[in-house]
Design a protein around this motif. Structure first.
Motif, PDB file in Angstrom:
ATOM      1  N   MET A   1       0.835  -1.193   0.000  1.00 16.91           N
ATOM      2  CA  MET A   1       0.000   0.000   0.000  1.00 16.91           C
ATOM      3  C   MET A   1       0.877   1.252   0.000  1.00 16.91           C
ATOM      4  O   MET A   1       1.837   1.344   0.765  1.00 16.91           O
ATOM      5  N   GLU A   2       0.538   2.218  -0.864  1.00 19.29           N
ATOM      6  CA  GLU A   2       1.333   3.425  -0.968  1.00 19.29           C
ATOM      7  C   GLU A   2       1.221   4.259   0.313  1.00 19.29           C
ATOM      8  O   GLU A   2       0.138   4.464   0.848  1.00 19.29           O
ATOM      9  N   LYS A   3       2.382   4.751   0.790  1.00 19.34           N
ATOM     10  CA  LYS A   3       2.391   5.555   2.009  1.00 19.34           C
ATOM     11  C   LYS A   3       1.589   6.838   1.825  1.00 19.34           C
ATOM     12  O   LYS A   3       0.949   7.327   2.762  1.00 19.34           O
ATOM     13  N   GLU A   4       1.637   7.386   0.616  1.00 18.33           N
ATOM     14  CA  GLU A   4       0.907   8.628   0.356  1.00 18.33           C
ATOM     15  C   GLU A   4      -0.589   8.447   0.584  1.00 18.33           C
ATOM     16  O   GLU A   4      -1.264   9.313   1.156  1.00 18.33           O
ATOM     17  N   LEU A   5      -1.106   7.283   0.179  1.00 12.82           N
ATOM     18  CA  LEU A   5      -2.523   7.003   0.353  1.00 12.82           C
ATOM     19  C   LEU A   5      -2.857   6.806   1.833  1.00 12.82           C
ATOM     20  O   LEU A   5      -3.897   7.279   2.316  1.00 12.82           O
ATOM     21  N   LEU A   6      -1.975   6.111   2.559  1.00  9.18           N
ATOM     22  CA  LEU A   6      -2.199   5.922   3.990  1.00  9.18           C
ATOM     23  C   LEU A   6      -2.235   7.256   4.726  1.00  9.18           C
ATOM     24  O   LEU A   6      -3.070   7.473   5.612  1.00  9.18           O
ATOM     25  N   TYR A   7      -1.355   8.171   4.344  1.00 12.65           N
ATOM     26  CA  TYR A   7      -1.305   9.458   5.027  1.00 12.65           C
ATOM     27  C   TYR A   7      -2.527  10.310   4.674  1.00 12.65           C
ATOM     28  O   TYR A   7      -2.981  11.121   5.484  1.00 12.65           O
ATOM     29  N   LYS A   8      -3.082  10.120   3.490  1.00 12.66           N
ATOM     30  CA  LYS A   8      -4.338  10.791   3.162  1.00 12.66           C
ATOM     31  C   LYS A   8      -5.452  10.258   4.062  1.00 12.66           C
ATOM     32  O   LYS A   8      -6.312  11.009   4.523  1.00 12.66           O
ATOM     33  N   PHE A   9      -5.405   8.960   4.311  1.00 10.27           N
ATOM     34  CA  PHE A   9      -6.386   8.329   5.197  1.00 10.27           C
ATOM     35  C   PHE A   9      -6.267   8.889   6.610  1.00 10.27           C
ATOM     36  O   PHE A   9      -7.263   9.252   7.245  1.00 10.27           O
ATOM     37  N   PHE A  10      -5.037   8.983   7.139  1.00 11.96           N
ATOM     38  CA  PHE A  10      -4.817   9.492   8.488  1.00 11.96           C
ATOM     39  C   PHE A  10      -5.271  10.943   8.619  1.00 11.96           C
ATOM     40  O   PHE A  10      -5.781  11.352   9.660  1.00 11.96           O
ATOM     41  N   ALA A  11      -5.080  11.707   7.554  1.00 11.12           N
ATOM     42  CA  ALA A  11      -5.435  13.131   7.587  1.00 11.12           C
ATOM     43  C   ALA A  11      -6.919  13.368   7.342  1.00 11.12           C
ATOM     44  O   ALA A  11      -7.418  14.478   7.504  1.00 11.12           O
ATOM     45  N   GLY A  12      -7.639  12.305   6.934  1.00  8.71           N
ATOM     46  CA  GLY A  12      -9.065  12.426   6.682  1.00  8.71           C
ATOM     47  C   GLY A  12      -9.407  13.017   5.335  1.00  8.71           C
ATOM     48  O   GLY A  12     -10.519  13.491   5.123  1.00  8.71           O
ATOM     49  N   THR A  13      -8.465  12.994   4.388  1.00  9.77           N
ATOM     50  CA  THR A  13      -8.695  13.579   3.063  1.00  9.77           C
ATOM     51  C   THR A  13      -8.869  12.523   1.972  1.00  9.77           C
ATOM     52  O   THR A  13      -9.031  12.873   0.804  1.00  9.77           O
ATOM     53  N   ALA A  14      -8.821  11.244   2.335  1.00 11.54           N
ATOM     54  CA  ALA A  14      -8.990  10.182   1.335  1.00 11.54           C
ATOM     55  C   ALA A  14     -10.435  10.124   0.869  1.00 11.54           C
ATOM     56  O   ALA A  14     -11.363  10.432   1.620  1.00 11.54           O
ATOM     57  N   THR A  15     -10.626   9.716  -0.379  1.00 12.92           N
ATOM     58  CA  THR A  15     -11.978   9.552  -0.902  1.00 12.92           C
ATOM     59  C   THR A  15     -12.595   8.280  -0.329  1.00 12.92           C
ATOM     60  O   THR A  15     -11.900   7.440   0.259  1.00 12.92           O
ATOM     61  N   LEU A  16     -13.909   8.128  -0.517  1.00 13.72           N
ATOM     62  CA  LEU A  16     -14.589   6.947  -0.005  1.00 13.72           C
ATOM     63  C   LEU A  16     -14.029   5.679  -0.643  1.00 13.72           C
ATOM     64  O   LEU A  16     -13.828   4.664   0.032  1.00 13.72           O
ATOM     65  N   GLU A  17     -13.748   5.734  -1.939  1.00 13.58           N
ATOM     66  CA  GLU A  17     -13.174   4.571  -2.613  1.00 13.58           C
ATOM     67  C   GLU A  17     -11.799   4.229  -2.065  1.00 13.58           C
ATOM     68  O   GLU A  17     -11.448   3.048  -1.896  1.00 13.58           O
ATOM     69  N   GLU A  18     -11.002   5.252  -1.775  1.00 12.49           N
ATOM     70  CA  GLU A  18      -9.661   5.023  -1.216  1.00 12.49           C
ATOM     71  C   GLU A  18      -9.752   4.429   0.184  1.00 12.49           C
ATOM     72  O   GLU A  18      -8.958   3.556   0.555  1.00 12.49           O
ATOM     73  N   LYS A  19     -10.728   4.885   0.963  1.00 14.22           N
ATOM     74  CA  LYS A  19     -10.904   4.336   2.314  1.00 14.22           C
ATOM     75  C   LYS A  19     -11.276   2.857   2.248  1.00 14.22           C
ATOM     76  O   LYS A  19     -10.748   2.034   3.002  1.00 14.22           O
ATOM     77  N   GLU A  20     -12.201   2.537   1.351  1.00 12.65           N
ATOM     78  CA  GLU A  20     -12.616   1.141   1.203  1.00 12.65           C
ATOM     79  C   GLU A  20     -11.456   0.273   0.720  1.00 12.65           C
ATOM     80  O   GLU A  20     -11.303  -0.882   1.143  1.00 12.65           O
ATOM     81  N   ARG A  21     -10.606   0.831  -0.134  1.00 14.56           N
ATOM     82  CA  ARG A  21      -9.440   0.091  -0.619  1.00 14.56           C
ATOM     83  C   ARG A  21      -8.483  -0.217   0.523  1.00 14.56           C
ATOM     84  O   ARG A  21      -7.950  -1.338   0.623  1.00 14.56           O
ATOM     85  N   ILE A  22      -8.271   0.738   1.401  1.00 18.41           N
ATOM     86  CA  ILE A  22      -7.381   0.534   2.550  1.00 18.41           C
ATOM     87  C   ILE A  22      -7.963  -0.514   3.490  1.00 18.41           C
ATOM     88  O   ILE A  22      -7.246  -1.390   3.992  1.00 18.41           O
ATOM     89  N   MET A  23      -9.279  -0.439   3.749  1.00 13.55           N
ATOM     90  CA  MET A  23      -9.914  -1.404   4.638  1.00 13.55           C
ATOM     91  C   MET A  23      -9.786  -2.823   4.092  1.00 13.55           C
ATOM     92  O   MET A  23      -9.498  -3.767   4.838  1.00 13.55           O
TER      93      MET A  23
END
Length: 315
Positions: free
Chosen positions: A1-23
Motif C-alpha cells: 500500500m502506498e504511504k501517500e494514500l495511507l497518510y491521506k487516510f490518516f489526515a481524513g482527506t482520502a476519498t470513499l473509494e480510497e478508504k474502502e481500498r485501505i480497509m
C-alpha cells in the motif's frame, strides 16, 4: 500500500473509494495491519511534534473536530495515542480547590470507533460522532466525565470516588460497573443500559427525578420523565465489535445509525418505508451499499448515491 494514500487516510482527506481500498487491504493479511499501525504511529509522532498543546480558558475554547470523516477498524489505543490522533486537545479548568487541572477533549468523527483508558483505569469505547471530556487526573472526591454521543463504560471500582457521566439531559453515577450511554444532544435522546453493577440516573433539570437501575434494564427519558424497561437483547450494543444491529427499529432510526457509522447524509424521499419496523445485523466493513441491498429484500425502495457529496437518496 502506498504511504501517500495511507497518510491521506490518516489526515481524513482520502476519498470513499480510497478508504474502502485501505480497509480491504488491511483485511488481507495481519502483516498489512502491522504496516498500517507502524505508519499510524509515525504520523502521530509528526502531529505531536508539529502541533503545540493548547491550554486556554474553558469559556473561550471551541471543541475541535476532524475536518472530514474516515473509517477505522476499531483499533484499541491508549488515551495518549488518541491525543496524537488529533482527536483530542487540552484546555484548562479549575478544581473545587481552585487548582488548575488539564482537561482532555476527544471528538470521534463519523465512521470511527475509539477505545481508551481513563486515568483511573476505567475502559471506554466511544462510538462515532461522540465527544467526551475528562481531566488528565481525577480529584480525591469524584471522577467526572462529560459525554455527548454514545459510549460503553467499564468503570474501575473505587468506593471512595463515585464515577459520574454528565450528559446534556441526565447524569449517571456509578462506583464500578458496565453500562452503555446513548446521549446524542443533536438527537435529543438519552438512554442508559446496565449490563453489570448498579447506576443511579437523574435528570439535570430535576435531580430529585432519579432512578436506581438494576442489571439487564434500560432507563430512558420521555416527556421530561425517566422510564425503565427490562432488556432481553443486547445485540444493538455490539457496535464496539464493528457490528450494526437493530431489532424492530423504525427506518428513520436505522438510517440515523447508517449516517453515524458511514459518515454520510441520508435523505428519505420514499415515505412508505417509514411505516415498517426493521431487524438486521451488518458488519460495518460490509459498507453502506451492502446494508441497503439487504434492506431492499424486505421492502421495495431504490436509492441513489451521490459519492461526491456523500449523500444517499432513498426513493
Amino acid at each position: 500500500m502506498e504511504k501517500e494514500l495511507l497518510y491521506k487516510f490518516f489526515a481524513g482527506t482520502a476519498t470513499l473509494e480510497e478508504k474502502e481500498r485501505i480497509m480491504q487491504w488491511m483485511e488481507l493479511a495481519p502483516e498489512n495491519k502491522q504496516v498500517f499501525l507502524k505508519e499510524r504511529k509515525l504520523y502521530n509522532a509528526i502531529l505531536l511534534n508539529s502541533e503545540p498543546v493548547q491550554v486556554q480558558d474553558t469559556e473561550k475554547q471551541k471543541q475541535r473536530r476532524m475536518p472530514s470523516t474516515f473509517m477505522l477498524r476499531f483499533l484499541r489505543i491508549a488515551a495518549m495515542i488518541v491525543i496524537a490522533f488529533g482527536l483530542g486537545y487540552f484546555s484548562q479548568i479549575t478544581r473545587e480547590s481552585d487548582e488548575p487541572v488539564a482537561m482532555q477533549t476527544i471528538s470521534v468523527p463519523a465512521g470511527q470507533c475509539v477505545n481508551l483508558t481513563l486515568p483511573d483505569g476505567s475502559n471506554i469505547w466511544l462510538n462515532a460522532q461522540t465527544t467526551i471530556q475528562y481531566p488528565v487526573s481525577f480529584n480525591k472526591q469524584k471522577r467526572q466525565v462529560k459525554l455527548d454521543g454514545e459510549a460503553y463504560f467499564e468503570v474501575a471500582k473505587d468506593a471512595k470516588r463515585p464515577f459520574i457521566v454528565n450528559t446534556k439531559e441526565c447524569s449517571v453515577e456509578v462506583l464500578g460497573t458496565k453500562f452503555n450511554v446513548d446521549a446524542y444532544s443533536s438527537r435529543d435522546k438519552f438512554e442508559t443500559v446496565l449490563m453489570e453493577g448498579s447506576v443511579k440516573v437523574s435528570l439535570c433539570s430535576n435531580p430529585s427525578e432519579a432512578i436506581l437501575l438494576k442489571p439487564n434494564n434500560r432507563v430512558y427519558r420521555s416527556n421530561g420523565r425517566l422510564l425503565t424497561e427490562q432488556m432481553d437483547n443486547y445485540e444493538r450494543y455490539r457496535w464496539k465489535e464493528g457490528l450494526i444491529c437493530f431489532q424492530n427499529e423504525p427506518f428513520r432510526v436505522v438510517m440515523e445509525d447508517f449516517e453515524k457509522f458511514y459518515g454520510l447524509k441520508i435523505v428519505v424521499n420514499n415515505q412508505k418505508v417509514t411505516k415498517y419496523l426493521y431487524t438486521g445485523k451488518f458488519k460495518q466493513t460490509d459498507g453502506i451499499d451492502y446494508a441497503l441491498s439487504l434492506l431492499q429484500k424486505n421492502i421495495h425502495f431504490t436509492y441513489l448515491r451521490d459519492r461526491e457529496n456523500h449523500v444517499v437518496y432513498i426513493n
